[in-house]
Scaffold this motif. Sequence first.
Motif, mmCIF file in Angstrom:
data_model
loop_
_atom_site.group_PDB
_atom_site.id
_atom_site.type_symbol
_atom_site.label_atom_id
_atom_site.label_comp_id
_atom_site.label_asym_id
_atom_site.label_seq_id
_atom_site.Cartn_x
_atom_site.Cartn_y
_atom_site.Cartn_z
ATOM 1 N N VAL A 1 0.689 -1.360 0.063
ATOM 2 C CA VAL A 1 -0.055 -0.117 0.069
ATOM 3 C C VAL A 1 1.086 1.092 -0.135
ATOM 4 N N ILE A 2 0.617 2.231 -0.910
ATOM 5 C CA ILE A 2 1.172 3.515 -1.125
ATOM 6 C C ILE A 2 0.302 4.562 -0.727
ATOM 7 N N ILE A 3 0.565 5.344 0.328
ATOM 8 C CA ILE A 3 -0.227 6.318 0.748
ATOM 9 C C ILE A 3 0.368 7.693 0.615
ATOM 10 N N LEU A 4 -0.281 8.572 -0.518
ATOM 11 C CA LEU A 4 0.323 9.807 -0.854
ATOM 12 C C LEU A 4 -0.356 11.066 -0.498
ATOM 13 N N ASP A 5 0.029 12.009 0.478
ATOM 14 C CA ASP A 5 -0.714 13.147 0.832
ATOM 15 C C ASP A 5 -0.137 14.195 0.267
ATOM 16 N N GLU A 6 -0.829 15.080 -0.791
ATOM 17 C CA GLU A 6 -0.354 16.088 -1.664
ATOM 18 C C GLU A 6 0.960 15.940 -2.277
ATOM 19 N N PRO A 7 0.966 14.910 -2.829
ATOM 20 C CA PRO A 7 2.525 14.621 -3.762
ATOM 21 C C PRO A 7 2.792 15.556 -4.554
ATOM 22 N N THR A 8 2.019 16.381 -5.274
ATOM 23 C CA THR A 8 2.410 17.547 -6.222
ATOM 24 C C THR A 8 2.348 18.627 -5.800
ATOM 25 N N VAL A 9 2.199 19.014 -4.601
ATOM 26 C CA VAL A 9 2.207 20.562 -3.971
ATOM 27 C C VAL A 9 3.572 21.139 -4.318
ATOM 28 N N THR B 1 -1.333 -0.681 -4.320
ATOM 29 C CA THR B 1 -2.582 0.041 -3.950
ATOM 30 C C THR B 1 -2.285 1.422 -3.376
ATOM 31 N N ILE B 2 -3.142 2.367 -4.098
ATOM 32 C CA ILE B 2 -2.602 3.537 -3.672
ATOM 33 C C ILE B 2 -3.873 4.417 -3.090
ATOM 34 N N ILE B 3 -3.648 5.227 -2.031
ATOM 35 C CA ILE B 3 -4.418 6.199 -1.673
ATOM 36 C C ILE B 3 -3.831 7.621 -1.792
ATOM 37 N N PHE B 4 -4.449 8.546 -2.428
ATOM 38 C CA PHE B 4 -4.005 9.623 -3.032
ATOM 39 C C PHE B 4 -4.768 10.906 -2.762
ATOM 40 N N SER B 5 -4.258 11.673 -1.869
ATOM 41 C CA SER B 5 -4.776 12.939 -1.499
ATOM 42 C C SER B 5 -4.334 14.132 -2.291
ATOM 43 N N SER B 6 -5.291 15.038 -2.773
ATOM 44 C CA SER B 6 -4.634 16.421 -3.397
ATOM 45 C C SER B 6 -5.973 17.217 -3.268
ATOM 46 N N HIS B 7 -5.656 18.636 -3.420
ATOM 47 C CA HIS B 7 -6.417 19.556 -3.499
ATOM 48 C C HIS B 7 -6.593 20.080 -4.833
ATOM 49 N N ILE B 8 -5.843 19.339 -5.955
ATOM 50 C CA ILE B 8 -5.935 19.744 -7.482
ATOM 51 C C ILE B 8 -6.814 18.611 -7.835
ATOM 52 N N LEU B 9 -8.323 19.122 -7.745
ATOM 53 C CA LEU B 9 -9.267 18.046 -8.127
ATOM 54 C C LEU B 9 -9.113 17.423 -9.698
ATOM 55 N N SER B 10 -8.621 18.290 -10.370
ATOM 56 C CA SER B 10 -8.497 17.726 -11.969
ATOM 57 C C SER B 10 -7.584 16.672 -11.892
ATOM 58 N N GLU B 11 -6.866 16.663 -10.888
ATOM 59 C CA GLU B 11 -5.507 15.837 -10.897
ATOM 60 C C GLU B 11 -6.081 14.590 -10.524
ATOM 61 N N VAL B 12 -6.907 14.455 -9.628
ATOM 62 C CA VAL B 12 -7.617 13.320 -8.814
ATOM 63 C C VAL B 12 -8.497 12.407 -9.863
ATOM 64 N N GLN B 13 -9.165 13.665 -10.521
ATOM 65 C CA GLN B 13 -10.093 13.158 -11.631
ATOM 66 C C GLN B 13 -9.472 12.449 -12.784
ATOM 67 N N ALA B 14 -8.190 13.006 -13.099
ATOM 68 C CA ALA B 14 -7.344 12.314 -14.306
ATOM 69 C C ALA B 14 -6.633 10.925 -13.709
ATOM 70 N N ILE B 15 -6.464 10.629 -12.638
ATOM 71 C CA ILE B 15 -5.749 9.416 -12.246
ATOM 72 C C ILE B 15 -6.320 8.445 -11.194
ATOM 73 N N CYS B 16 -7.214 8.722 -10.794
ATOM 74 C CA CYS B 16 -7.905 8.065 -9.740
ATOM 75 C C CYS B 16 -9.169 7.082 -10.272
ATOM 76 N N ASP B 17 -9.217 5.875 -9.826
ATOM 77 C CA ASP B 17 -10.354 5.191 -10.221
ATOM 78 C C ASP B 17 -11.585 5.439 -9.645
ATOM 79 N N ARG B 18 -11.291 5.814 -8.063
ATOM 80 C CA ARG B 18 -12.462 6.014 -7.121
ATOM 81 C C ARG B 18 -12.347 6.968 -6.537
#
Length: 311
Positions: free
Chosen positions: A153-161, A183-200
């Motif tokens: 499991v990889i957990i990334l909190d704001e990795p592109t800030v 398996t990745i949990i990805f947090s970001s405030h850049i919502l277009s980024e989440v939309q581009a790469i996240c399955d869910r």
Amino acid sequence: MIEISNLVKFYGDKKALGGVSFKVEQGEILGFLGPNGAGKTTTMNIITGYISATSGKVTINGYDILEQPELAKKNIGYLPEQPPLFLDMTVFEYLEYVSELKKVPKDIRKKQIGSVMQMVHIGNVSGRLIHNLSKGYRQRVGIAQTLIGNPEVIILDEPTVGLDPNQVIEIRKLITALSKNHTIIFSSHILSEVQAICDRVIIINNGKIVADAPTIELSAQMEGNSHYLLTVEGAFKDIQMPLRAVPGIKSVTALSEKKGLLQVDVSADGSLDVRKSIFFALARINVPILEFRSMAPSLEDVFTDITSQKK
């Protein structure tokens, strides 16, 4: 792979989490979103074992984070918003230090560090002090330390800030590549980024989950209508009635009409796919379509709508 059951967390009298539950399947990229103070960081800190919950349970690959912390944490690689880097070390020295902390066997340590550096493209700076690296390279080193020990499991909190657009694209590609084996949990405030790469996407607000759905389905949850933007060669008076006659279309609104080009907004029942019907309706009256775009709400629209209305 990850199972969170009824997490509750109090800070004194303040309830930060009010019964958070969700699962993350193997190989999934989960976007975990929430406004400031919603409980997102608290949840991530509990998942990684950094803090404990008041009640509830977290299991990582079958191991309870409280009852079997060492076994559970071996399955986790965590990149907090501020990467835990030692600036006076070289990249290789730092990754060697992380390998020691994670108890990677000595006989495979150097090979694994080399493999991780190649994976995140930092081999060319392995001998440089981290202090002298750019922000983008520091983020890559931060991601590299999450991969030491080959966690599930990889957990990334704001990795592109703080990264520039080119660096953001590179990190996105890296995260997508990592999902093949992690398996990745990805947090970001850049919502277009989440939309581009996240399955869910999971959205948390006021300590509770207010949305949990595949990324492509969130827009459908927001509203029952679909909107289409059309640019055609023709007059509004000629196309209005033929389009209104299409089953499922609710309204046709002219947006602009210049030099023979007409731009219209078409609102339709969201449960129906009216695109073919629109095409044939205009073809029958010999009106060519120059542009045809679905105007589905963006993830930003969904996020704003959900977090402002659901309490």
